[in-house]
Design an enzyme around this catalytic site. Structure first.
Site, PDB file in Angstrom:
ATOM      1  N   SER A 136      21.902  -0.957  32.620  1.00 26.58           N
ATOM      2  CA  SER A 136      21.227  -1.197  33.894  1.00 26.58           C
ATOM      3  C   SER A 136      19.714  -1.069  33.801  1.00 26.58           C
ATOM      4  O   SER A 136      19.193  -0.232  33.054  1.00 26.58           O
ATOM      5  CB  SER A 136      21.737  -0.203  34.947  1.00 26.58           C
ATOM      6  OG  SER A 136      23.127  -0.338  35.145  1.00 26.58           O
ATOM      7  N   HIS A 178      25.344   2.981  41.592  1.00 25.96           N
ATOM      8  CA  HIS A 178      26.380   3.347  40.624  1.00 25.96           C
ATOM      9  C   HIS A 178      26.881   4.774  40.827  1.00 25.96           C
ATOM     10  O   HIS A 178      28.089   5.030  40.725  1.00 25.96           O
ATOM     11  CB  HIS A 178      25.858   3.146  39.204  1.00 25.96           C
ATOM     12  CG  HIS A 178      25.709   1.707  38.821  1.00 25.96           C
ATOM     13  ND1 HIS A 178      26.778   0.842  38.712  1.00 25.96           N
ATOM     14  CD2 HIS A 178      24.605   0.961  38.530  1.00 25.96           C
ATOM     15  CE1 HIS A 178      26.358  -0.355  38.369  1.00 25.96           C
ATOM     16  NE2 HIS A 178      25.043  -0.310  38.261  1.00 25.96           N
TER      17      HIS A 178
END
Length: 405
Positions: free
Chosen positions: A255, A331
């Protein structure tokens, strides 16, 4: 029948409006189609006097904005759902603080939460055989790592160790709402270069992969901002991958850290922040675009930048008490664990500009997702590995007592 025709006519007229005319239209809806204050007060008084189910139902009808019924009726027209999503996109582009925009947005967000309920969404795999009209939109909507044309797209879709999945809505048949790109690998990658530049695999001759890497998640419809699909997408894709490739054991992301560089600039300018004078001296080199090419500079910058990155993820909070990083909030809220901070994970121009090259892995441990989610949602706890926590500096001490910075 007349209602359908009128709705279609209104949407056709809206498409022809200029920016100022659209703002006038939004003001009209906000000011004229609002709940009647007299009716709301009467219903509230009746419920306060006799709080029963009948009085409650009457009060609920009184406080519901007439704009919601207006948009429901507009949605009768063919193709109207996409048009109304586009209308909210126009609304969100107005200056922040616009009272009319806020009132309308609350109504549309409430309706979209129902219209785009997970039960209506369809998961489809995107591959090289997917119709070109949809593939073109995948290129257009990719928001994390730009797709450089058709050859680049094929490298992401066609190899046997690559996957792409998207959510669609029955009313937006050829318009993906959100999509995720996945690489199947033998271990957890530390850089996007290793994922995007890897040679294509067209057969299954190599060792079977054990790790699924979610390296790009892109929301496609600006008008659906704030309507969450990503949590459902990741969890369903995990289920699909396990069925297809049973040997997969590890599920991680690779990410970006889109707001780290801005946060670091503020920290370095704040004498009371976590950065020391030595940190400021060491990080002056970041002003030189070519600093990565000098190994000596790399050695001096790395420990400082990684320590401050650990502070950014584990300790820095926004006004609402949540982590400052938007990707981390997503997340961690889904139950993932902050697994690793990767040095030089993205050395593209964008990666260096936004995060000085850092990327992170979030790990989705299927046995821990629910527990992690509860800890984050209820207590604001950032679940992180020992490796990440080990990057934090020990608190400075003065006369034997720790000092918080």
């Amino acid at each position: 029948a007349s209602g359908v025709a009128i709705a279609a006519k209104i949407l056709d007229l809206y498409r022809r409006l200029g920016n100022e005319e659209r703002r006038a239209y939004f003001r009209f809806l906000a000011e004229e189609l609002r709940p009647d204050a007299t009716t709301v007060n009467a219903a509230a008084s009746a419920y306060a006097t006799d709080p029963g189910d009948v009085a409650l139902a009457r009060q609920q009808r009184a406080v519901e904005s007439p704009r919601q019924e207006y948009f429901r009726r507009l949605n009768l027209a063919p193709g109207a759902t996409g048009e109304i999503v586009g209308l909210r996109r126009d609304l969100l582009r107005l200056p922040k603080g616009d009272a009319a925009a806020l009132a309308l947005d609350n109504d549309l967000a409430h309706l979209f939460a129902s219209w785009f309920n997970r039960g209506f969404l369809v998961l489809r795999r995107i591959d090289w055989q997917t119709p070109a009209a949809i593939l073109e939109k995948i290129i257009q909507y990719e928001a994390v790592h730009e797709i450089q044309g058709w050859d680049d797209l094929r490298r992401r879709l066609d190899p046997s160790d690559r996957r792409c999945f998207a959510f669609f809505h029955p009313s937006l048949v050829d318009e993906p709402l959100i999509f995720v790109e996945v690489a199947l690998t033998a271990d957890i990658p530390s850089s996007i270069q290793s994922v995007l530049n890897e040679k294509r695999k067209t057969d299954d001759s190599d060792a079977a992969p054990t790790t699924a890497v979610f390296y790009s998640i892109s929301n496609c419809q600006e008008g659906l901002k704030g309507i969450s699909f990503g949590n459902f997408l990741i969890k369903q894709v995990v289920e699909e991958l396990i069925r297809e490739v049973p040997q997969l054991k590890t599920f991680v992301t690779l990410s970006p850290v889109p707001t780290f560089a801005r946060w670091l600039d503020r920290v370095l300018a704040d004498e009371a922040g976590p950065a020391t004078d030595a940190d400021r001296i060491a990080l002056q080199v970041l002003r030189d675009p070519g600093w990565l090419e000098d190994p000596e500079e790399d050695d001096g910058v790395r420990p400082v930048l990684m320590a401050l990155a650990a502070h950014y993820f584990l300790l820095a909070k926004s006004a609402d008490g949540r982590p400052v990083d938007p990707v981390a909030r997503f997340h961690l809220g889904n139950g993932a664990r902050l697994e690793r901070i990767n040095w030089q994970g993205d050395v593209s121009e964008k990666g260096l500009r936004e995060a000085h090259g850092l990327m992170v892995n979030y790990r989705y441990d299927l046995k821990e997702i629910e527990r992690n989610h509860e800890a984050f949602a209820n207590d604001g706890e950032v679940i992180a590995s020992r490796t990440v926590r080990g990057l934090l500096r020990a608190p400075a001490k003065t006369k034997g007592k720790p000092v918080s910075k």
